[in-house]
Scaffold this motif. Sequence first.
Motif, PDB file in Angstrom:
ATOM      1  N   ASN A  99       0.828  -1.210   0.000  1.00  0.00           N
ATOM      2  CA  ASN A  99       0.000   0.000   0.000  1.00  0.00           C
ATOM      3  C   ASN A  99       0.860   1.256   0.000  1.00  0.00           C
ATOM      4  OD1 ASN A  99      -2.367  -1.503   0.038  1.00  0.00           O
ATOM      5  ND2 ASN A  99      -2.493  -1.527   2.270  1.00  0.00           N
ATOM      6  N   LEU A 123       2.176   1.667  -3.510  1.00  0.00           N
ATOM      7  CA  LEU A 123       1.112   2.104  -4.419  1.00  0.00           C
ATOM      8  C   LEU A 123       0.800   3.587  -4.219  1.00  0.00           C
ATOM      9  CD1 LEU A 123      -1.341  -0.941  -4.333  1.00  0.00           C
ATOM     10  CD2 LEU A 123       0.198  -0.273  -6.182  1.00  0.00           C
ATOM     11  N   CYS A 162       0.929   6.642  -7.076  1.00  0.00           N
ATOM     12  CA  CYS A 162      -0.130   7.622  -7.354  1.00  0.00           C
ATOM     13  C   CYS A 162       0.244   9.036  -6.952  1.00  0.00           C
ATOM     14  CB  CYS A 162      -1.413   7.215  -6.636  1.00  0.00           C
ATOM     15  SG  CYS A 162      -2.065   5.611  -7.170  1.00  0.00           S
ATOM     16  N   ARG A 206      -5.960  -7.406  -5.141  1.00  0.00           N
ATOM     17  CA  ARG A 206      -6.178  -5.995  -4.815  1.00  0.00           C
ATOM     18  C   ARG A 206      -5.151  -5.102  -5.498  1.00  0.00           C
ATOM     19  NH1 ARG A 206      -6.075  -6.609   0.172  1.00  0.00           N
ATOM     20  NH2 ARG A 206      -4.062  -5.689   0.773  1.00  0.00           N
ATOM     21  N   THR A 207      -3.919  -5.571  -5.588  1.00  0.00           N
ATOM     22  CA  THR A 207      -2.876  -4.790  -6.251  1.00  0.00           C
ATOM     23  C   THR A 207      -3.149  -4.668  -7.745  1.00  0.00           C
ATOM     24  OG1 THR A 207      -1.248  -5.561  -4.630  1.00  0.00           O
ATOM     25  CG2 THR A 207      -0.402  -4.630  -6.673  1.00  0.00           C
ATOM     26  N   THR A 214      -5.940  -2.216  -8.342  1.00  0.00           N
ATOM     27  CA  THR A 214      -5.449  -0.848  -8.172  1.00  0.00           C
ATOM     28  C   THR A 214      -4.649  -0.385  -9.380  1.00  0.00           C
ATOM     29  OG1 THR A 214      -5.332  -1.165  -5.767  1.00  0.00           O
ATOM     30  CG2 THR A 214      -4.091   0.677  -6.691  1.00  0.00           C
ATOM     31  N   ASP A 269      -7.082   0.288 -12.244  1.00  0.00           N
ATOM     32  CA  ASP A 269      -7.798   1.553 -12.027  1.00  0.00           C
ATOM     33  C   ASP A 269      -6.893   2.743 -12.296  1.00  0.00           C
ATOM     34  OD1 ASP A 269     -10.044   0.131 -11.325  1.00  0.00           O
ATOM     35  OD2 ASP A 269      -9.691   0.279  -9.155  1.00  0.00           O
ATOM     36  N   THR A 270      -5.645   2.643 -11.883  1.00  0.00           N
ATOM     37  CA  THR A 270      -4.701   3.740 -12.120  1.00  0.00           C
ATOM     38  C   THR A 270      -4.414   3.901 -13.605  1.00  0.00           C
ATOM     39  OG1 THR A 270      -3.671   3.272  -9.974  1.00  0.00           O
ATOM     40  CG2 THR A 270      -2.442   4.665 -11.505  1.00  0.00           C
TER      41      THR A 270
END
Length: 309
Positions: free
Chosen positions: A43, A46, A50, A82-83, A86, A89-90
């Motif tokens: 996290n 990540l 972002c 989950r990674t 993410t 989505d990014t």
Amino acid sequence: VSTQSTGCRHRSVINAACDTLKKVSVLTSPHPPTHNLPSRWVNTLLNVLCSTTSSSLSRRSAGLPEAIEALLQCNILPLTHRTVVTLLDTAHIPYPRNCDETEDLVQVHSLHMLRLVLSSAKLRHHLIPFADQICKLCYSGFVHSFWVVRNASFLLFAEMVNYILGHLNTEYSCGYRSNLSISELRQHYSGVYVQVLSNLQLHSSTSRTCPTIFLSLMICSKLYPDPGDEDTTLSKCLYALLSSPIYKIRSVTARTLVLVSQRTRSEKLVREILSELGPGAEQNKVNGVLMFLLECCKEGLVESDVLKE
């Protein structure tokens, strides 16, 4: 260790830091007091991805993907999913309007990270549910105006093709062919098959061309035909592309059409194609048909009696 892997240019330092992260994540994940540490570290990385500030593109994109891939080696399935979500989505974040290719784009970093996860033999099988989403992402990025986006999209697509098709053999002279058949692609990767087929249908029904046609042909040219499966829709789309105004498309399509055809279907297809050629046939179509016949002769799929007729 995370700072060294994401803020350093030296490849040896990055590799050493990522190896350390991999060993630590594997050691801490089985024990209850520390099993949440890999998730917290991922996290944190990540969030670095972002962030809007960075030293340079080469610094952040060099070590950050490998650091995340090293932490995912702890083999925690929810963390991997989950990674990947993410990162997808990014990557789908709209690109800024007023920017140039020298700017640090988080979407490009996400594409590189997805490619690195796909290249890992231990992690790639977790991405099967996301194959169609990754395929659509590559198709949209391949027509982007920025070279860095097109490059990252193509590299990700090439890695995905290698993952889907598996081991390639060199038994066939006019191209490599995998052990994955057309029906198996339709069954196991239905989203990818629909994307490829719709792209071929779009280009076969119009004179306008788009670079994404080569992505579709890349997959089709490596598929293995089923003896009992007759995908006439795919063959019709490829046959229509033989009339493309672009020589390279006609050339690649001719080889692809041979590869997806069986011996019995090739002779039937040759007769149908030759029957449609008349005195007023378009020059591009004649050229495409001749290249197709040449590829058939190279593979020995057509008897000489068929050509004499």
